[in-house]
Design an enzyme around this catalytic site. Sequence first.
Site, short mmCIF file in Angstrom:
data_model
loop_
_atom_site.label_atom_id
_atom_site.label_comp_id
_atom_site.label_asym_id
_atom_site.label_seq_id
_atom_site.Cartn_x
_atom_site.Cartn_y
_atom_site.Cartn_z
N SER A 134 0.85 -1.18 0.00
CA SER A 134 0.00 0.00 0.00
C SER A 134 0.89 1.23 0.00
CB SER A 134 -0.93 -0.03 1.21
OG SER A 134 -1.78 1.09 1.24
N TYR A 148 -5.00 8.07 -6.58
CA TYR A 148 -4.00 7.07 -6.17
C TYR A 148 -4.24 6.63 -4.73
CZ TYR A 148 0.48 5.24 -4.53
OH TYR A 148 1.45 4.46 -3.95
N LYS A 152 -5.25 2.75 -2.84
CA LYS A 152 -4.50 2.10 -1.76
C LYS A 152 -5.37 1.95 -0.50
CE LYS A 152 -0.69 1.48 -3.98
NZ LYS A 152 -0.27 0.10 -4.35
#
Length: 277
Positions: A134, A148, A152
């Site tokens: 992650s 983004y 994660k």
Amino acid sequence: MAKNWFITGSSSGIGLGIAKAVLAQGDNAVVMARDAGKLEPLVRQYPQNTLAVSLELTDRNRIHQAVQAAQDRFGSIDVLVNNAGHGYRAAVEEGEDEAVAELYGTNLFGPVELIKAVLPQMRERRSGAIINLSSIAAVQSGVGSGYYASTKAALELLSDALYQEVSPLGIKVMVVEPGAFHTRFFDDSLKGTQVKIGDYAETAGKTRKENIQNLHDQPGDPDRGGKIIVETIQREDYPRTLLLGSGAVRFVEKQLRRKLDEISKWASVSARSDFVQ
């Protein structure tokens, strides 16, 4: 007995560091990249223990072909490492539908497909491990990194549920949150929107790839990080979330304290929504 590792994004950075550590301890590694030719140095150094596979995480058929190739060569997958992924810089309003879909396919849906592909054999053996790479961005996003960070964060929450589902079956699940590492993230692995809205020039605009000067002076060592990941997942008392880097620890502690302070400040307001007893 040698373990069989399946590692995406193995051509550089932390993925390569993991592969080096795995092979150095005598285990087998299926290493993957979009361009399998970049993996040749590993294959030459460890020809008996390494299988290089070209993999595109947005291609479901290629994912299952890669899993089958791993099983044909080594018989099973004992440890799955979902490391491959890339960044994308854009203000939320600037996000391009096709680019965002590709980002989610690579960073989230591809790893999910791999997890679903390897779990049947892990459940049958009542053993195995899944490591999902992650980012500290999953704890707190920044301007221009919303898409983004959200991939994660989604991967982390999915991993949290997965841990609870499969740990009673003897299968480990660990999330890794790296801080700043000396990798190619700001070079090959960072993409950005072509939509440029002037009102965001002083916020998200400053984080665009073309406005970043990468001095390659990040403190994190990918080889050391990779070795730590390999050593930690083999412990009985492994953490559900492993932070990598002293900067990552400081950042996450600061963000969690901020959130706890905010919860405390607004607790009385939150409680007012309960039924009056």
